[in-house]
Design an enzyme around this catalytic site. Structure first.
Site, short mmCIF file in Angstrom:
data_model
loop_
_atom_site.label_atom_id
_atom_site.label_comp_id
_atom_site.label_asym_id
_atom_site.label_seq_id
_atom_site.Cartn_x
_atom_site.Cartn_y
_atom_site.Cartn_z
CB CYS A 1 39.80 36.65 40.99
SG CYS A 1 38.50 35.82 41.93
CB CYS B 1 37.96 38.71 43.40
SG CYS B 1 38.89 37.21 43.80
#
Length: 313
Positions: free
Chosen positions: A73, A76
């Protein structure tokens, strides 16, 4: 966290009841301090499906911020350093529990993590939804300030020792970011993604092998493209025009930003098979960019690369 009042927030918006039957937590700490769960540092540590019971118990003494993330991700990776910085600066008044959703499916399900990054707090064993997506540092600070006020209203005012966190911060201070990386980071915090893109591009012009700049550039380009987009509107536009390349690219970007990587790759590969010429090259280039963002060793990337190769030859 639009409404920080206790009655509005601590309603159990997330159902964590299935996660409470975990191994016994360590003995409760005194009113002024708290023990850390197993693994990691005192302020920032990993939590698993098996150790979550300890974190719930800890949240009765000190607010616990839960960062739900995954290795693939990109947003993230932008958000996590911001969370760690702010938690460290709060000097033990808040701790950060990091959850890898791929490795801990029960926690992902319990927190209803439909997209990541997702940030939730635990106060006195109750979940407090905070925000999803990568947000600027100033917004993180404001949300954490509200969280501390809410925790105080519920008597959760303990702290944890900060020796390890302070030591880590001092070590980080001894190794400052390169100037262009620092400029990009500051721009990201300010929400100025074009300036961050420019800084990373200049860093790559100076050193084409700068892997951190390459990764940062891909992440910020994605953030810039999805900023201000409405997912519902984007999906409706893509559904009404299945061969509209820009419409399909927008939804694919939103899917990757939200953690729906397979959906994004499937959409673009189907589109690649249906178009030709310049449109096909555009779709291929976006796929390659997203492959690099998710990670070349990721199984979803490997599978998508195989299908792309089969479609090309």
């Amino acid at each position: 966290m639009s409404d920080p009042s206790p009655s509005a927030v601590l309603r159990g918006a997330l159902d964590l009841s299935s996660l409470r039957h975990r191994p016994a937590a360590p003995a409760p700490a005194g009113p002024a301090s708290a023990e850390q769960p197993a693994g990691g540092s005192r302020l920032i540590f990993d939590v698993t499906d098996q150790t979550f019971g300890e974190v719930l118990e800890l949240s009765r003494t000190v607010p616990v911020v839960v960062d739900l993330w995954a290795e693939w991700c990109g947003p993230c990776k932008q958000l996590s350093p911001v969370l760690e910085k702010v938690v460290t600066e709060l000097a033990g008044r808040v701790v950060l529990a990091k959850v890898d959703v791929d490795a801990n499916p029960q926690l992902a399900q319990g927190f209803r993590a439909q997209s990541i990054p997702m940030v939730v707090a635990l106060v006195a064993g109750q979940p407090v939804p905070l925000f999803t997506g990568a947000v600027p540092e100033q917004q993180v600070r404001e949300v954490f300030a509200q969280l501390l006020q809410l925790a105080a209203q519920h008597g959760v005012t303990g702290t944890v020792p900060t020796d390890e966190g302070t030591e880590s911060a001092e070590e980080a201070a001894e190794a400052p970011l390169p100037p262009l990386h620092a400029e990009a980071y500051a721009a990201i915090e300010a929400g100025d993604y074009p300036r961050a893109i420019s800084a990373y591009e200049r860093a790559l012009a100076e050193n084409p092998r700068d892997a951190d700049a390459q990764a940062g550039l891909g992440q910020v380009k994605l953030l810039d493209r999805v900023q201000g987009l409405d997912l519902g509107e984007a999906r409706a536009a893509a559904a009404s025009a299945p061969l509209d390349v820009e419409a399909q690219l927008r939804v694919a970007d939103l899917d990757v930003a939200g953690g729906h990587v397979d959906d994004a790759f499937g959409r673009l590969l189907d589109l690649f098979a249906a178009v030709d010429g310049e449109a096909r090259a555009t779709v291929r280039d976006r796929l390659l960019e997203l492959f690099g963002l998710v990670g070349d060793s990721d199984p979803r990337v490997l599978a998508a690369r195989r299908r792309l190769t089969s479609l090309m030859f």
